[in-house]
Write an enzyme that holds these catalytic residues in place. Structure first.
Site, PDB file in Angstrom:
ATOM      1  CG  HIS A 168     -11.570  -7.819   5.557  1.00 20.49           C
ATOM      2  ND1 HIS A 168     -10.998  -8.644   6.490  1.00 20.49           N
ATOM      3  CD2 HIS A 168     -10.897  -8.034   4.404  1.00 20.49           C
ATOM      4  CE1 HIS A 168     -10.031  -9.359   5.922  1.00 20.49           C
ATOM      5  NE2 HIS A 168      -9.946  -8.996   4.661  1.00 20.49           N
ATOM      6  CD  GLU A 176      -1.648  -2.449   1.417  1.00 22.14           C
ATOM      7  OE1 GLU A 176      -2.426  -3.378   1.147  1.00 22.14           O
ATOM      8  OE2 GLU A 176      -0.522  -2.632   1.939  1.00 22.14           O
TER       9      GLU A 176
END
Length: 335
Positions: free
Chosen positions: A126, A57
């Site tokens: 999540h 990321e």
């Protein structure tokens, strides 16, 4: 269109409209994204306009910053908003400050897309709602749509913006609006006015809230999935509530908020992130500063628990209509 299709359409028309736009991230190319949002874009626009990136990321965002500084308009995807923290230093120390620290010589016109929020039993890795973290960072803009129509228009405006934008997509709304309760059949976007999405390019300016429903007794401020929770609560409670969808929290349409609360005299703020330190606290302070002499009751906040996101108790953590109705009854005196 559902929200997945609307976001895909926004990316498609911008790739066709502007050769400087490109899309990359984990699995966004050949596979079309874990939620199929980028499906078909690589096939239509080529490997150099829509491509996969390593599981890094920080590397994805760092690369996007470099692209933006050199004239491109990258749209990187972080697969889940929960995974964005490894890139936080790049967003805060570089992207948010580049235009200012260079005296306007460089900018970082990147739009970071990411699925966001709960409601699909994704658990605490999540399903988080980190919007308040980004709202605190001067130089970043934060956008959270609640309908397919808004998602496309806001995303196009974000891509065209010269500042970095965090574009959070409520994955609970990808395939249909949330009816407010998990124990009812889920609705689809079929025949919903907000799903009538033009095929061509259009924009919704960032920082423009939408008055979803006018009312006189109280104001509810919400965004993303919580707009649909609020709609369900208002239908049930029988109180004449004005519902405002903020659409973006930075920039914030404070004028629309102030006008509504000054009219109704009561305000309830609804978001799914934890209450303590959540963006609702900032909204409450802004409303109090601007509408103090119009307020007829304390401002209420309805939000998630102040705990790590509980996988097994997601639907208790998730603010639902009952909690909002109780708050509305308290502020209006209709207990």
């Amino acid at each position: 269109m559902n929200m997945v299709q609307a976001i895909n359409s926004a990316l498609d028309v911008k790739l066709a409209d502007d050769p400087d736009v490109l899309i990359f991230g984990q699995d966004v190319g050949y596979f079309g994204g874990v939620f199929r949002v980028t499906d078909g874009l690589q096939e239509r626009h080529g490997l150099q306009r829509c491509f996969d990136a390593p599981i890094s990321e920080g590397g994805i965002i760092a690369t996007a910053i470099g692209m933006g500084a050199n004239g491109l308009r990258p749209v990187p995807e972080i697969q889940f908003a929960d995974y964005i923290l490894p890139a936080f230093d790049q967003l805060v120390s570089e992207a948010a400050r580049l235009r200012y620290r260079s005296g306007g010589e460089f900018s970082a016109p990147l739009t970071v897309r990411s699925p966001y929020g709960g409601g699909i039993f994704g658990g605490q890795t999540h399903s988080q709602s980190p919007e308040a973290i980004f709202a605190h960072i001067t130089g970043l803009k934060t956008v959270i749509p609640s309908t397919p129509y808004d998602a496309k228009g806001l995303l196009i405006a974000a891509i065209e913006d010269d500042d970095p934008v965090i574009f959070l997509e409520p994955k609970r709304l990808y395939n249909g609006p949330f009816d407010g309760r998990h124990d009812r059949p889920l609705k689809t976007w079929a025949n919903e006015p907000a799903a009538l999405v033009p095929e061509d390019l259009y924009r919704i300016p960032l920082g423009t809230a939408n008055v979803v429903r006018p009312g006189e007794a109280a104001t509810v401020l919400a965004y993303g999935t919580m707009v649909h929770v609020a709609s369900a609560a208002i239908e049930e409670c029988g109180i004449d509530v004005e519902l405002i969808d903020l659409r973006s929290i930075v920039p914030l349409d404070i004028e629309t908020i102030t006008a509504s609360v000054s009219k109704t005299g009561r305000c309830v703020i609804l978001h799914e992130a934890s209450r303590f330190g959540g963006f609702g606290g900032e909204l409450s302070a802004l409303v109090q500063e601007r509408c103090f002499y119009h307020l007829e009751a304390p401002i209420e906040r309805v939000a998630g628990w102040d705990t790590p996101y509980p996988h097994a108790f997601e639907w208790d953590y998730f603010p639902g209509p009952d909690r909002l109705i109780a708050a509305l009854r308290r502020v209006t005196g209709a207990v």
